[in-house]
Design an enzyme around this catalytic site. Structure first.
Site, PDB file in Angstrom:
ATOM      1  N   THR A  61       7.653  11.623 -15.182  1.00 53.79           N
ATOM      2  CA  THR A  61       8.730  11.580 -13.329  1.00 53.79           C
ATOM      3  C   THR A  61       9.687  12.769 -13.755  1.00 53.79           C
ATOM      4  OG1 THR A  61       9.778  10.114 -11.327  1.00 53.79           O
ATOM      5  CG2 THR A  61       9.796   9.673 -13.916  1.00 53.79           C
ATOM      6  N   ASP A  62      10.074  13.518 -12.760  1.00 56.60           N
ATOM      7  CA  ASP A  62      10.766  14.493 -12.794  1.00 56.60           C
ATOM      8  C   ASP A  62      11.869  13.916 -12.714  1.00 56.60           C
ATOM      9  OD1 ASP A  62      10.313  13.835 -10.036  1.00 56.60           O
ATOM     10  OD2 ASP A  62      10.732  16.043  -9.306  1.00 56.60           O
ATOM     11  N   GLU A  63      11.972  12.439 -11.529  1.00 54.05           N
ATOM     12  CA  GLU A  63      13.681  12.102 -11.903  1.00 54.05           C
ATOM     13  C   GLU A  63      13.616  11.464 -13.321  1.00 54.05           C
ATOM     14  OE1 GLU A  63      12.570   8.510  -8.887  1.00 54.05           O
ATOM     15  OE2 GLU A  63      10.858   9.490  -8.164  1.00 54.05           O
ATOM     16  N   TYR A  69      14.630   2.802 -12.942  1.00 54.40           N
ATOM     17  CA  TYR A  69      13.411   3.706 -12.686  1.00 54.40           C
ATOM     18  C   TYR A  69      13.049   4.596 -13.443  1.00 54.40           C
ATOM     19  CZ  TYR A  69       9.347   6.272 -11.762  1.00 54.40           C
ATOM     20  OH  TYR A  69       8.405   7.183 -12.216  1.00 54.40           O
ATOM     21  N   LYS A 101      11.737   5.274 -16.768  1.00 57.19           N
ATOM     22  CA  LYS A 101      10.565   6.549 -17.957  1.00 57.19           C
ATOM     23  C   LYS A 101      11.618   7.776 -18.793  1.00 57.19           C
ATOM     24  CE  LYS A 101       7.105   7.259 -16.360  1.00 57.19           C
ATOM     25  NZ  LYS A 101       6.077   6.242 -16.861  1.00 57.19           N
TER      26      LYS A 101
HETATM   27  P1  NAD Z   1       1.297   2.466  -8.961  1.00 60.34           P
HETATM   28  O1  NAD Z   1       2.561   1.637  -8.937  1.00 60.34           O
HETATM   29  O2  NAD Z   1       0.885   2.422  -8.203  1.00 60.34           O
HETATM   30  O3  NAD Z   1       0.628   2.211 -10.503  1.00 60.34           O
HETATM   31  C1  NAD Z   1       1.265   1.424 -12.041  1.00 60.34           C
HETATM   32  C2  NAD Z   1      -0.207   0.854 -12.754  1.00 60.34           C
HETATM   33  O4  NAD Z   1       0.272  -0.108 -14.010  1.00 60.34           O
HETATM   34  C3  NAD Z   1       0.036  -0.776 -11.871  1.00 60.34           C
HETATM   35  O5  NAD Z   1      -1.791  -1.147 -11.717  1.00 60.34           O
HETATM   36  C4  NAD Z   1      -0.201  -1.864 -12.549  1.00 60.34           C
HETATM   37  O6  NAD Z   1       0.229  -2.664 -12.525  1.00 60.34           O
HETATM   38  C5  NAD Z   1       0.138  -0.900 -14.239  1.00 60.34           C
HETATM   39  N1  NAD Z   1       1.127  -1.473 -14.969  1.00 60.34           N
HETATM   40  C6  NAD Z   1       2.666  -1.759 -14.711  1.00 60.34           C
HETATM   41  N2  NAD Z   1       3.632  -1.974 -15.406  1.00 60.34           N
HETATM   42  C7  NAD Z   1       2.414  -2.404 -16.563  1.00 60.34           C
HETATM   43  C8  NAD Z   1       2.414  -3.426 -17.846  1.00 60.34           C
HETATM   44  N3  NAD Z   1       3.372  -3.721 -18.497  1.00 60.34           N
HETATM   45  N4  NAD Z   1       1.697  -3.532 -18.289  1.00 60.34           N
HETATM   46  C9  NAD Z   1       0.154  -2.923 -18.209  1.00 60.34           C
HETATM   47  N5  NAD Z   1       0.158  -2.472 -16.633  1.00 60.34           N
HETATM   48  C10 NAD Z   1       0.534  -2.083 -16.186  1.00 60.34           C
HETATM   49  O7  NAD Z   1       2.258   3.664 -10.138  1.00 60.34           O
HETATM   50  P2  NAD Z   1       1.366   5.123  -9.835  1.00 60.34           P
HETATM   51  O8  NAD Z   1       2.245   5.667  -8.550  1.00 60.34           O
HETATM   52  O9  NAD Z   1       0.573   4.713 -10.219  1.00 60.34           O
HETATM   53  O10 NAD Z   1       2.056   5.597 -11.508  1.00 60.34           O
HETATM   54  C11 NAD Z   1       1.876   6.263 -12.194  1.00 60.34           C
HETATM   55  C12 NAD Z   1       2.381   6.990 -13.765  1.00 60.34           C
HETATM   56  O11 NAD Z   1       2.757   7.990 -13.020  1.00 60.34           O
HETATM   57  C13 NAD Z   1       3.579   6.323 -13.491  1.00 60.34           C
HETATM   58  O12 NAD Z   1       4.123   6.258 -14.653  1.00 60.34           O
HETATM   59  C14 NAD Z   1       5.073   6.724 -12.551  1.00 60.34           C
HETATM   60  O13 NAD Z   1       5.539   6.967 -13.656  1.00 60.34           O
HETATM   61  C15 NAD Z   1       4.316   7.879 -12.872  1.00 60.34           C
HETATM   62  N6  NAD Z   1       5.035   9.185 -12.003  1.00 60.34           N
HETATM   63  C16 NAD Z   1       4.733   8.771 -10.594  1.00 60.34           C
HETATM   64  C17 NAD Z   1       4.887   9.374  -9.388  1.00 60.34           C
HETATM   65  C18 NAD Z   1       4.318   8.821  -8.266  1.00 60.34           C
HETATM   66  O14 NAD Z   1       5.019  10.281  -7.011  1.00 60.34           O
HETATM   67  N7  NAD Z   1       3.931   8.333  -7.928  1.00 60.34           N
HETATM   68  C19 NAD Z   1       5.462  10.722  -9.778  1.00 60.34           C
HETATM   69  C20 NAD Z   1       5.484  11.521 -11.227  1.00 60.34           C
HETATM   70  C21 NAD Z   1       5.094  10.356 -11.858  1.00 60.34           C
HETATM   71  P1  TYD Z   2       9.359   6.651  -2.805  1.00 63.60           P
HETATM   72  O1  TYD Z   2       8.209   7.331  -1.546  1.00 63.60           O
HETATM   73  O2  TYD Z   2      10.080   5.897  -2.612  1.00 63.60           O
HETATM   74  O3  TYD Z   2       9.636   7.615  -3.538  1.00 63.60           O
HETATM   75  P2  TYD Z   2      11.364   8.313  -4.623  1.00 63.60           P
HETATM   76  O4  TYD Z   2      12.156   7.382  -4.330  1.00 63.60           O
HETATM   77  O5  TYD Z   2      10.073   7.775  -6.079  1.00 63.60           O
HETATM   78  O6  TYD Z   2      11.191   9.674  -4.690  1.00 63.60           O
HETATM   79  O7  TYD Z   2      10.834   7.795  -1.542  1.00 63.60           O
HETATM   80  C1  TYD Z   2      10.429   9.376  -1.370  1.00 63.60           C
HETATM   81  C2  TYD Z   2      12.006   9.914  -0.187  1.00 63.60           C
HETATM   82  O8  TYD Z   2      11.859   8.871   0.858  1.00 63.60           O
HETATM   83  C3  TYD Z   2      13.093   8.926  -0.800  1.00 63.60           C
HETATM   84  O9  TYD Z   2      14.600   9.922  -1.212  1.00 63.60           O
HETATM   85  C4  TYD Z   2      13.008   7.618  -0.479  1.00 63.60           C
HETATM   86  C5  TYD Z   2      13.306   8.344   0.954  1.00 63.60           C
HETATM   87  N1  TYD Z   2      12.647   6.477   1.839  1.00 63.60           N
HETATM   88  C6  TYD Z   2      13.050   6.663   3.267  1.00 63.60           C
HETATM   89  O10 TYD Z   2      13.736   7.082   3.969  1.00 63.60           O
HETATM   90  N2  TYD Z   2      12.485   5.146   3.509  1.00 63.60           N
HETATM   91  C7  TYD Z   2      11.637   4.526   2.900  1.00 63.60           C
HETATM   92  O11 TYD Z   2      10.945   4.019   3.886  1.00 63.60           O
HETATM   93  C8  TYD Z   2      10.737   4.679   1.638  1.00 63.60           C
HETATM   94  C9  TYD Z   2       9.784   3.589   1.130  1.00 63.60           C
HETATM   95  C10 TYD Z   2      10.889   5.926   1.013  1.00 63.60           C
END
Ligand code: NAD
Ligand code: TYD
Length: 373
Positions: free
Chosen positions: A154-156, A179, A183
């Site tokens: 992630t960019d975070e 988080y 990561k």
């Molecule tokens: P998500 O929470 O929807 O899915 C994550 C999956 O990983 C789930 O099905 C969960 O059961 C599985 N998992 C978690 N811990 C586990 C473990 N210990 N063993 C086996 N499985 C496990 O998340 P997502 O949004 O699909 O994100 C997927 C990946 O992409 C993550 O690594 C996240 O850090 C990265 N990512 C997400 C975003 C975003 O905006 N959602 C952006 C950049 C990177």
């Molecule tokens: P989120 O979807 O949790 O992603 P991330 O924290 O990984 O960026 O949140 C996106 C942005 O929205 C973040 O600045 C927090 C804000 N947010 C709200 O204002 N209200 C909400 O109910 C949620 C879930 C997030």
């Protein structure tokens, strides 16, 4: 530079066995669906089947293709915390490519309960690295030469920006939530296994994804569902935090390019030039609901400023020059179109949202207020 995205089958080439971790989650599910639809590879889906997991979308694709589950899609219900089970799963999959997406992914949950993030994201990645290291030692020279472990991050990990600037591959790490710290730690482990043990790895660091099938605890599904139900829409703090939104299918394009064509040891930043304040995102969703779901209009009246997230990062933004110039990646959706399609999807899939929330025992309430445990 504008290039056409190569087909998935072309990108995969001779890679026939793909291990996707976290394939029952939001982004992993989109990767698995793409592989099933657009290639004939066998997909091993290693997932602990936690609260955010659901296989409905994958089952729909299998039904479309007339394929039985367990043939080209093989679920491995394994927790990455269990080193022996991970080793056995990697041996069974015998992969040509590993795409590692499994992680606990919600910042608010990492504030309420950081322990699961340490064990899943850090220890889990360590267990996978060790299992994959042994696997690569067993491979023939030709398969080892083509093998990659792709770590999806992630960019975070780069921290929080002010009004100016964007993150790139050379930005120093500065994670600030449990988080992002977990990561960042996993990214460091992956790079260390590359430098020390010669493991062929690729990393990507992507901005916020949105799209169908995301567990409804993150901003876009939360706001859509609350607005549709006529409930208060929680906007954290002053609502001026900025995220760089990328449609999930554009992320999948980037992941496949990086996994198959990325240089070993290299990382790529992925972002869609989609910077928006949370207030802008929430207002856009409300305006869309006014048109398509007019019973609670104007929905913007439901927007409620709530206490801020502890340690809330102000702004994320990505400079995707490297992946654009080196691998020819371009996002195919702009935020306006992608957001409109996503909001429409959630309105049509409220039953699915209720089902997964019930399965997860989650009532849609506020998470991550750092109350004493
Ligand atoms: P998500 O929470 O929807 O899915 C994550 C999956 O990983 C789930 O099905 C969960 O059961 C599985 N998992 C978690 N811990 C586990 C473990 N210990 N063993 C086996 N499985 C496990 O998340 P997502 O949004 O699909 O994100 C997927 C990946 O992409 C993550 O690594 C996240 O850090 C990265 N990512 C997400 C975003 C975003 O905006 N959602 C952006 C950049 C990177
Ligand atoms: P989120 O979807 O949790 O992603 P991330 O924290 O990984 O960026 O949140 C996106 C942005 O929205 C973040 O600045 C927090 C804000 N947010 C709200 O204002 N209200 C909400 O109910 C949620 C879930 C997030």
């Amino acid at each position: 530079m504008s290039q056409t995205m190569p087909s998935t089958a072309d990108l995969l080439g001779n890679r026939r066995r793909i291990l996707v971790t976290g394939g029952a989650g939001f982004i992993g599910g989109a990767v698995v669906r793409r592989l099933l639809r657009d290639s004939d590879a066998t997909v091993f889906n290693l997932d602990k089947m936690g609260y955010a997991s659901d296989l409905t979308s994958i089952q729909e694709v299998l039904a479309e293709q007339g394929e039985a589950d367990g043939v080209r899609h093989r679920l491995q219900c394994v927790d990455l915390k269990d080193a022996e089970a991970v080793d056995a799963a990697v041996r069974e999959a015998n992969p040509d490519l590993v795409m590692h997406l499994a992680a606990e992914s919600h910042v608010d949950r990492s504030i309420s309960g950081p322990g699961e993030f340490i064990s899943s994201n850090i220890t889990g990645t360590y267990n996978l690295l060790q299992a994959v290291r042994s696997h690569v030692e067993r491979l023939s020279e030709a398969r080892a030469a083509a093998f990659r472990l792709h770590h999806i991050s992630t960019d975070e990990v780069f921290g929080s920006l002010g009004a100016e600037g964007r993150f790139s591959e050379t930005t120093p790490y500065d994670p600030r939530s449990p988080y992002s710290a977990s990561k960042a730690a996993s990214d460091h482990l992956v790079q260390a296994w590359h430098h020390t043990f010669g493991l062929p790895v690729v990393l990507t660091n992507c901005s916020n994804n949105y799209g169908p099938w995301q567990f409804p605890e993150k901003l876009i599904p939360v706001v859509t569902l609350k607005a549709a139900a006529g409930e208060p829409i929680p906007l954290y703090g002053d609502g001026l935090n900025v995220r760089d939104w990328l449609y999930v299918e554009d992320h999948v394009d980037a992941l496949l390019l990086a996994a198959c064509r990325g240089q070993s040891g290299r990382s790529y930043c992925v972002g869609g030039h989609g910077e928006k304040t949370n207030k802008e995102v929430v207002t856009t969703i409300c305006n869309q609901l006014d048109q398509h779901h007019p019973n609670n209009a104007p929905h913007a009246h439901l927007i409620t400023r709530v206490i801020d997230r502890p340690g809330h990062d102000r702004r994320y933004a990505i400079d995707p020059t490297r992946i654009t110039e080196e691998l020819g990646w371009q996002p195919r959706h702009n935020v306006e179109q992608g957001l409109a399609a996503t909001v429409a999807w959630y309105l049509q899939h409220q039953d699915w949202c209720s089902k997964v929330r019930d399965q997860a025992n989650y009532d849609g309430g506020r998470l991550g207020l750092n109350r004493p445990q």
